[in-house]
Design a protein around this motif. Sequence first.
Motif, mmCIF file in Angstrom:
data_model
loop_
_atom_site.group_PDB
_atom_site.id
_atom_site.type_symbol
_atom_site.label_atom_id
_atom_site.label_comp_id
_atom_site.label_asym_id
_atom_site.label_seq_id
_atom_site.Cartn_x
_atom_site.Cartn_y
_atom_site.Cartn_z
ATOM 1 N N ASN A 173 -1.041 -5.299 2.669
ATOM 2 C CA ASN A 173 -0.861 -4.613 3.948
ATOM 3 C C ASN A 173 0.479 -3.895 4.053
ATOM 4 O O ASN A 173 0.813 -3.362 5.105
ATOM 5 N N THR A 174 1.249 -3.902 2.980
ATOM 6 C CA THR A 174 2.547 -3.213 2.982
ATOM 7 C C THR A 174 2.335 -1.707 3.090
ATOM 8 O O THR A 174 1.531 -1.120 2.357
ATOM 9 N N SER A 175 3.053 -1.093 3.983
ATOM 10 C CA SER A 175 2.931 0.352 4.173
ATOM 11 C C SER A 175 3.777 1.091 3.140
ATOM 12 O O SER A 175 4.624 0.501 2.455
ATOM 13 N N LEU A 207 -2.112 -11.237 -2.523
ATOM 14 C CA LEU A 207 -3.091 -10.246 -2.964
ATOM 15 C C LEU A 207 -4.031 -9.785 -1.865
ATOM 16 O O LEU A 207 -4.976 -9.046 -2.142
ATOM 17 N N THR A 208 -3.775 -10.165 -0.640
ATOM 18 C CA THR A 208 -4.641 -9.731 0.451
ATOM 19 C C THR A 208 -4.673 -8.203 0.520
ATOM 20 O O THR A 208 -3.636 -7.550 0.574
ATOM 21 N N ASN A 209 -5.878 -7.630 0.493
ATOM 22 C CA ASN A 209 -6.071 -6.179 0.605
ATOM 23 C C ASN A 209 -5.317 -5.410 -0.479
ATOM 24 O O ASN A 209 -4.833 -4.302 -0.239
ATOM 25 N N TYR A 210 -5.237 -5.988 -1.667
ATOM 26 C CA TYR A 210 -4.496 -5.284 -2.722
ATOM 27 C C TYR A 210 -5.196 -3.996 -3.138
ATOM 28 O O TYR A 210 -4.550 -3.050 -3.597
ATOM 29 N N THR A 211 -6.508 -3.961 -2.997
ATOM 30 C CA THR A 211 -7.215 -2.725 -3.348
ATOM 31 C C THR A 211 -6.830 -1.585 -2.414
ATOM 32 O O THR A 211 -6.717 -0.430 -2.852
ATOM 33 N N GLU A 212 -6.624 -1.904 -1.150
ATOM 34 C CA GLU A 212 -6.210 -0.868 -0.208
ATOM 35 C C GLU A 212 -4.781 -0.411 -0.496
ATOM 36 O O GLU A 212 -4.439 0.747 -0.272
ATOM 37 N N LEU A 213 -3.944 -1.306 -0.984
ATOM 38 C CA LEU A 213 -2.580 -0.906 -1.335
ATOM 39 C C LEU A 213 -2.598 0.101 -2.472
ATOM 40 O O LEU A 213 -1.822 1.063 -2.469
ATOM 41 N N ALA A 214 -3.478 -0.098 -3.432
ATOM 42 C CA ALA A 214 -3.585 0.876 -4.530
ATOM 43 C C ALA A 214 -3.995 2.243 -4.002
ATOM 44 O O ALA A 214 -3.439 3.278 -4.407
ATOM 45 N N ARG A 215 -4.952 2.274 -3.113
ATOM 46 C CA ARG A 215 -5.383 3.551 -2.532
ATOM 47 C C ARG A 215 -4.248 4.160 -1.720
ATOM 48 O O ARG A 215 -4.049 5.380 -1.729
ATOM 49 N N ARG A 216 -3.498 3.324 -1.024
ATOM 50 C CA ARG A 216 -2.408 3.837 -0.200
ATOM 51 C C ARG A 216 -1.314 4.450 -1.071
ATOM 52 O O ARG A 216 -0.741 5.499 -0.734
ATOM 53 N N ILE A 229 -3.021 -11.720 -13.011
ATOM 54 C CA ILE A 229 -3.031 -10.280 -13.244
ATOM 55 C C ILE A 229 -4.326 -9.698 -12.701
ATOM 56 O O ILE A 229 -5.415 -10.177 -13.016
ATOM 57 N N ARG A 230 -4.197 -8.683 -11.875
ATOM 58 C CA ARG A 230 -5.367 -7.928 -11.420
ATOM 59 C C ARG A 230 -5.164 -6.471 -11.816
ATOM 60 O O ARG A 230 -4.088 -5.897 -11.563
ATOM 61 N N ILE A 231 -6.158 -5.879 -12.429
ATOM 62 C CA ILE A 231 -6.093 -4.495 -12.886
ATOM 63 C C ILE A 231 -7.144 -3.708 -12.125
ATOM 64 O O ILE A 231 -8.327 -4.074 -12.114
ATOM 65 N N LEU A 232 -6.714 -2.643 -11.493
ATOM 66 C CA LEU A 232 -7.595 -1.854 -10.632
ATOM 67 C C LEU A 232 -7.539 -0.391 -11.053
ATOM 68 O O LEU A 232 -6.451 0.160 -11.280
ATOM 69 N N ILE A 233 -8.714 0.219 -11.149
ATOM 70 C CA ILE A 233 -8.815 1.649 -11.450
ATOM 71 C C ILE A 233 -9.658 2.271 -10.346
ATOM 72 O O ILE A 233 -10.878 2.429 -10.480
#
Length: 1435
Positions: free
Chosen positions: A1183-1185, A1296-1305, A1335-1339
Amino acid sequence: MFLDWIAQLRLLQHDPQTNILGLLPLSIRRALISEITNYLQPGPGKHLPDPNIFASPAHVKWFMEVLGQGFSLPLEDMDITSNDVSIYAQWLFEPHLRPAAVVNEGLEQEFYQIIFHQFSLLFQPRIIQPPSVPPPFVSNNSNNSNSSNNNTSPNVTTSNNNNSSSNVNNINNKSNNPAQPHHQQQSQHSAHIGTSSGRPSSFYLNMLPVNPHANIVPVTLPSPTNTTSPHVGSGAPSAASANNASALKETLAQLIHRHIELCNKTLTVLAMAGRTLEMSVETWTILLKTVLGIADFLLKEPVADNSVTGVVNMGDELCEHLLRVLFELWLRSRIREVEMWDILKECFMRWSHRSKAIQQWSSITFSLTNRVLNLTYGSDEGTDMVVLSTNGINVKLDLSPDFVHYSWHRILYLAPHPLQLPPSNFTIMMLGIGQLVDLFNLVGERRTSPTNTIEQPDGNTILHIFGSYLFDACSTAPSASMESQRGCASAFATLCKIFCRPQRSTPFLRTYIERFYAALCVGLKSDACLPTILLHCTELFATDLVGVKMLAPEFISAIKMVLPKLQIDCRGFVSVDDLRLAAIKVVSTIMCLPNHFDKVELKPGWDWDMQCASDNASVMGEQEQIVTQLIRVLYANQHSDDNIERPFTGLKFYILELLLMSLRTETSSYNMRYLLHLINVYVIEDVPFCPGLVGTVVKLIEEKILTMQMPSDVTLVAFDVLIDFVDLYDYVKRDSKNVARELVLALSRYVDALINAGKLIHSYPLIVQAYDCMLKWILVSQWIIDDQDCYKAVIVTLSKGITIFDRETDANNSLETQHPEKKKRRDTTFPPTKQLFQLPPRANKPTSSTNNTSSQQQSSTGSRSNSTVHKKEEVAVRMAAEYCMSQFVNQLGKFPSWNEQWFTNRKPMIMSDLQQVKYRRWKQQQQGSTTTIAGQDQHDTWESRDSVRYFLFDKRMILAVYDTESTSGPKETPAVMAIIRDTTGKYVWSMEARYKDLRKSPPSLSSTTTSPIGASPPVLEDNNIGDSPTSDDSNAPTISNTTKKQNNLDRVFQAPVAQAVNEDAIPDIDGLFDKNSDNWKQWASIQSLSEREQSAEAAAVEKSQTKPLDRYNALPTRENINTDSARGFRLLLSELGLLLPQNRTHITPLKITDTLITEIETLDMLNERDCISITAYYAQSGNTSWPELVETPSAISEQFLQYLNCLGWPVDVEEHQGFRGKLDPTICDTTPYYADRTIEFLVNSPYLLKLPASSTSTTTDNSSYSSPYSNMKTVSRIHQYVSSDDHVCVIWIEDLTNYTELARRIKMSSSNNSKAMVFIFINPLKNSGNGLFWIRILIPSIGNNATSVMASQRLNENALIFGPLVDGIIVSRHALGSMVRNTAISAHQACRVVTDTYTRPYVMRKQFIEEMAHRHRSKQQLSEFYSEVFIGKDN
């Protein structure tokens, strides 16, 4: 007049004063109903009935009495019944067609109620189904209660005795003993349900007959052995042949089908009434009781066996539609009467033997849960309405929030305990509970704004709701039947989802954790539940559950049932490849635990099953047993320091055995690549504790490659793993010095086999990667220098690649002449693979500009018509072989040694030929602007010994050479400085010519070599040497002071100075020192040595008198050498044979022009190694901006800073001469940097940036330039510009909460031309003592344009082409930095591959040199060439 079962349920009561027509014979009733129906609904072209017939409520009542009897007609009269349904539907939904008396008197509610009552008569079955399965007996103690129920379904009799009655005293005990239906019951109490008391026109709903179904003539189906025909009415024939029975069954089936269609139509009418009519509470209650009675009457019966009767059962056919209408009306009514809800629950218990009832319950609870989540957690969650969805039919209900919560709670516990259900329904209910849990787990996942955060549902709350069901279901797994095992597996899956979800607020209750661990220990031993547990526990060991790491032995023991060979039957649950992949993923979260918990002791007997499996020869083959013994030897001598009998490190043997044995037996390409990455990580993790591990693993991978049975994509990953192991060579040489030798020889044989096979279209990426791997193991040390056989094999292999054009020509000719039919065969040896090596695009370039060697090959072979056209695979192999050969001969044994300082400072030059040229050209411009002095020619200023010459050799190398002064010999000694530029880099040689005195020991040669682009620390430049310009000429180029270091050494030795007025005042040296002092003693020693030297000289003179020729020698001729002219370069080239006429075609002089200088500068800027930069962030959570991430970060942890230093060593940006990306000293002081022979790696982090102090910057040569960051006022803007070329982002994230959204951000907040594609998240596990990291890897499939989105999707589909880290793996602290760096480097190259922008550096340099040769080619005559060699000026 309604269904009698409704009265037996005591929902409604009959009126004994009604049912006037019920006593009439069927024929009379049929005729009367038919005539009235046809009159009220005339056919097309007929007049409508006179409205005056409905003048009063009594008239309306009489007509409705007749129409109501139509719903109880036999099957053959369904046309009349259908018309009755249509009449009532018109009256309900078309108010203008209703009887006038109803509208005028305001009797709509009573009117609705009578219609609803009479509709229920239609649902009475017209035939008697023989009992097949007894109805279920609902019990709270056992799920096998069906056997204790002796009740059967009611049989409709033909008796017209209205006085018969049934005992209904036990109707309230229906949950334990369902009451028998009774068809002739007289109600003892008559209740008026009308709305108007005392009015003669009021309707009385209790006016209907006691038993309206007494007049229905049933049809009894024959048993399978009965050949008599059933009785249809009173006039049916009493007997018929067996053939007529079959025909009658077919006719009955059609009639029943018509009946069921009519019932479905009526249910639709009831549903529409609930949606459109304005009904009172009382009417709603009547409607609900009617539909509930219908449902209970039909659904309480056991499921019929249609194969016996040959006809369908009404309850079975109407179940889904009936339940859908019931629950829709129930929720629309917003009923809250506890008694009604209790009756519904009791009835539903009797329906639970039907699978469609449990499915409907799951669907309703799912819809209500969605709405509850929306009300509880906001508009982003769930649905804004209750959406009832069944088989594609969606119905939306807008219910009040309080009723939603109330109905959700009631319906949630409407179904019985899962263990009380039949096996099939047990599974359906567990799957439904799993869907509900998924809804809770998804809360918060769709939040896109970091400020709009919510507290997710607590795991304890979910377990409070569903825990008892789930844990009880899991406890029955060992004894469950085959039909129930899927339900048990579903319960395990749901529990794993709950416990694998991080707890944000409060931890799980210890009671729940203990029950969960106990359930897992049971489920892991169940063949049916094991696959499901593995599939849903891939993230279990990454959670912060207390004590979860202690489950590692149980999981390893269970995984042995899946890996390396499948020993259970899972075909009905999941595919074998998916199951094995899940097991591999679980291993990735366990394999680092033994070293972390080395002080923990395992329970006794934990490995008994695994030891039996490992020793079972029938399970393992001979090769597998050999591998097992090798692993046992590796870990045989490892003992715990605390003398623990069963240390946790004992798991390492089984983990490594799983990985290596699975690699041998795995058939899935994806799984094999996954295993190779895990093996890579495991070796790096464990090699400090087991040094011999590297050699063993290298040998096994080598053997696997040599089988040539692995898919190409797997082989490429195997080569990557071997390349990563090069960094572990120190461990390899300690264990076995032959590992590197055997690997290199094996790779040589592998490449030879591929080249000899001649199928390069598929195998050339493998050859290129094999060359690369082989070269790295060769250059890792000096071991190959003393191994003649090995380096000869390497040279032969590389030579095959270099001469691939000739080999392909000969092979093609031989194939065409000897085996022409083989050309038609399909090539299947190597499947097509993604090109990890490819040539860069050559836009607008003629094909004739390929390498010059091909022209020579054409002249020598004469077999190729167009030698400049080659297949891309041939070119790729040859290019790679040439590069490896160049590296082999240039880098092996190179001085200085391979160390970090060397790689950091490869860029600076000891001597810069370009600075020399620029300085001389500047001097020419300065002197050209002044008047010629004393008739001096302007060109005289060029004729000096330091004129620079440029030559091009074979379109492959550019040589810059100029004369210098000898540093150790006479001034006349020829000395040159040679700068060599080729595909591998830039090299500098300083050479001098020497004559050897045979009477003395040979002096050491002064020729030394430097590393490419210089190896020594950078030499400071001096702007005031020689005749360089003064400080006023600020635009003059500078040259390096080559003698400054020597001058510094000379200034160390200084002579004493004395002041004297005349010669007599000069003091005697004997008087300078005090007697007996140290200086005096030293001077006395010097005097003694001087006297001894004089004595020796005198003795030599006396001896020479006998040999006068030795005393008087003739002096040699004086040398007439012009030391100011350039000659050293000519002598060097001549003695190397490059100036011979036959070698004239190999060397091309280059004229110094502005274009040439620019091209050489461009060549120097082309990277010799892959230059990679990545971005590193620190975030508290997903959730970090963006401002918090870059501008105002929270307190950065010490661990993150330590991790940054593990990625590379810090370098001073201002003094750093290597790759700097877009960093500048004005915005960054230090940054992590790493380099080796092939890579330069840089980390961009916003926390290391600063705002520039001014708009201009000063370089090291005191020149100023405009900084690109002068207009950037924020660190965010600077960071966006600096990181725009970074393909990989590494984020240290605490939560890691909402880490996928952080990548998009991050992607959306970066610059418009940002290239970020891969996001690597590092999450420190809280309960691991800061020693374990997830480790989480997101593409993400996002980008600035369609091309970038497609590239991201391609990379996501092939994510295993980079490694060694994979998504979901857990790694240790000591290996984190190196593995993240290697993964980032690999991911960066993969991103460039999928975007078609990756070209190896040496390929780019080779093409650039070839293009330079093409542009600067000249047809110079031999005389002109030799004339220029003697000209002492720049060309």
